[in-house]
Design an enzyme around this catalytic site. Sequence first.
Site, PDB file in Angstrom:
ATOM      1  N   HIS A 203       0.803  -1.230   0.000  1.00 18.22           N
ATOM      2  CA  HIS A 203       0.000   0.000   0.000  1.00 18.22           C
ATOM      3  C   HIS A 203       0.833   1.277   0.000  1.00 18.22           C
ATOM      4  O   HIS A 203       0.286   2.375  -0.036  1.00 18.22           O
ATOM      5  CB  HIS A 203      -0.939   0.037   1.220  1.00 18.22           C
ATOM      6  CG  HIS A 203      -0.227   0.220   2.519  1.00 18.22           C
ATOM      7  ND1 HIS A 203      -0.006   1.456   3.072  1.00 18.22           N
ATOM      8  CD2 HIS A 203       0.335  -0.647   3.361  1.00 18.22           C
ATOM      9  CE1 HIS A 203       0.661   1.324   4.208  1.00 18.22           C
ATOM     10  NE2 HIS A 203       0.880   0.040   4.397  1.00 18.22           N
TER      11      HIS A 203
HETATM   12  N1  UDP Z   1      -2.953  -5.570   9.161  1.00 22.29           N
HETATM   13  C1  UDP Z   1      -4.219  -6.046   9.394  1.00 22.29           C
HETATM   14  N2  UDP Z   1      -4.977  -6.459   8.331  1.00 22.29           N
HETATM   15  C2  UDP Z   1      -4.523  -6.416   7.050  1.00 22.29           C
HETATM   16  C3  UDP Z   1      -3.202  -5.940   6.813  1.00 22.29           C
HETATM   17  C4  UDP Z   1      -2.448  -5.500   7.890  1.00 22.29           C
HETATM   18  O1  UDP Z   1      -4.660  -6.106  10.548  1.00 22.29           O
HETATM   19  O2  UDP Z   1      -5.257  -6.807   6.125  1.00 22.29           O
HETATM   20  C5  UDP Z   1      -2.163  -5.075  10.303  1.00 22.29           C
HETATM   21  C6  UDP Z   1      -0.824  -5.722  10.479  1.00 22.29           C
HETATM   22  O3  UDP Z   1      -0.911  -6.838  11.329  1.00 22.29           O
HETATM   23  C7  UDP Z   1       0.013  -4.614  11.105  1.00 22.29           C
HETATM   24  C8  UDP Z   1      -0.613  -3.362  10.577  1.00 22.29           C
HETATM   25  O4  UDP Z   1      -1.889  -3.712  10.071  1.00 22.29           O
HETATM   26  O5  UDP Z   1      -0.113  -4.618  12.513  1.00 22.29           O
HETATM   27  C9  UDP Z   1       0.240  -2.752   9.499  1.00 22.29           C
HETATM   28  O6  UDP Z   1      -0.423  -1.701   8.950  1.00 22.29           O
HETATM   29  P1  UDP Z   1      -0.060  -1.087   7.528  1.00 22.29           P
HETATM   30  O7  UDP Z   1       0.646  -2.085   6.704  1.00 22.29           O
HETATM   31  O8  UDP Z   1      -1.329  -0.504   7.001  1.00 22.29           O
HETATM   32  O9  UDP Z   1       0.846   0.152   7.913  1.00 22.29           O
HETATM   33  P2  UDP Z   1       2.405   0.368   8.102  1.00 22.29           P
HETATM   34  O10 UDP Z   1       2.852  -0.527   9.221  1.00 22.29           O
HETATM   35  O11 UDP Z   1       3.067   0.068   6.807  1.00 22.29           O
HETATM   36  O12 UDP Z   1       2.511   1.813   8.460  1.00 22.29           O
END
Ligand code: UDP
Length: 355
Positions: A203
């Site tokens: 994403h």
């Molecule tokens: N996550 C979730 N469902 C999904 C994809 C990710 O619960 O379908 C959780 C994952 O376990 C992690 C968090 O969302 O804790 C990560 O979020 P994201 O990838 O949106 O953001 P980033 O960490 O890259 O800022």
Amino acid sequence: MRVLTVIGNRPQFIKASAVSSRLRAVAEEVTVHTGQHYDAALSQVFFDELELPPPEHLLGIGGGTNTAQTARMLAALEPLLNDLGPDAVLVYGDTNSTLAGALAAVQAGVPVAHVEAGMRSFDRAMPEEVNRVVTDHLATLLLVPSQTAVDNLTRESVAGTVELVGDVMVDVAQLLQPGARARTETLVPYDVQPGGYLLATAHRAGNVDDPARLEQLVELLLALPVPTIFPLHPRTRARLDDAGLLQRVQEAPLLRLAPPLGYLDFTALLCNAQAVVTDSGGVQKEAYLAGVPCVTMRPSTEWVETVEAGWNVLVDLDAADALAALQRTPPAERPQLYGDGRAGQRVADALLTLG
Ligand code: UDP
């Protein structure tokens, strides 16, 4: 003592769940949800599953460019800060909500505590990197997950107090990964067996907003040799649709598309996967904690320790490198990199020093 917590997107709800109940045991917490993530699958499900108290204030500010969104948040936070008169503002991570919360607080004369301070990818093209750097230089209290983050902040001579508390996501993972691993019924609709599939997420703006990069991302996913569950972030789905690539992904024989999942289902799929292919920050770390090898579709990472430990490989969007990385055997060792699972309590204790 009154703490105003500003959160707005999926990983922030997860991080806040490690802190909120502990903070509410020792202080008054008032939560404002900016609305950055408004989709129920990216927001409400985490409040329900992780027992995060419902936000007292909803700003409903989603969509728009980073600049426009941040500006609208700033304008909405100013009167709220004036009305509530908090002793501190608590922000998490690296989003527009983080930056807006920190800047509005400082301009209102309220000290800022930043959880997950000091993380750096050293890639200023990432909007998240800019948000991190600015927030860290505004914060009075910088609560950091790792020694690398302490070193980054020392090098930047930040003005606030730096405290190594560990990573709050470790608290949540330690609590919920063991049960999630046992939830193998989550795998059934995808027709996969434990250890017999990959889990993919994507994403980041740098991967999905540029059509040429998005096409490369799709090529990489189509080259994966085993069934791959791909929960589609709404932003990614929209960009695939705009680029005319959605159908190709939907029809790929080994790709199993899913909607964005709740934490428990996602963690069940993560813990039972053969490996994870992602551009997420949080997922790199959670894969490490679960003992699942990770292939990261980015040229850099702020979670450098996972790479140094041999459990995470950066491949950017190179399909051949991704396939080679998936052939690697992970090391026998998996040292504790991000704390002992009690970061949430340390965050609550540290906040009291601002009262
Ligand atoms: N996550 C979730 N469902 C999904 C994809 C990710 O619960 O379908 C959780 C994952 O376990 C992690 C968090 O969302 O804790 C990560 O979020 P994201 O990838 O949106 O953001 P980033 O960490 O890259 O800022």
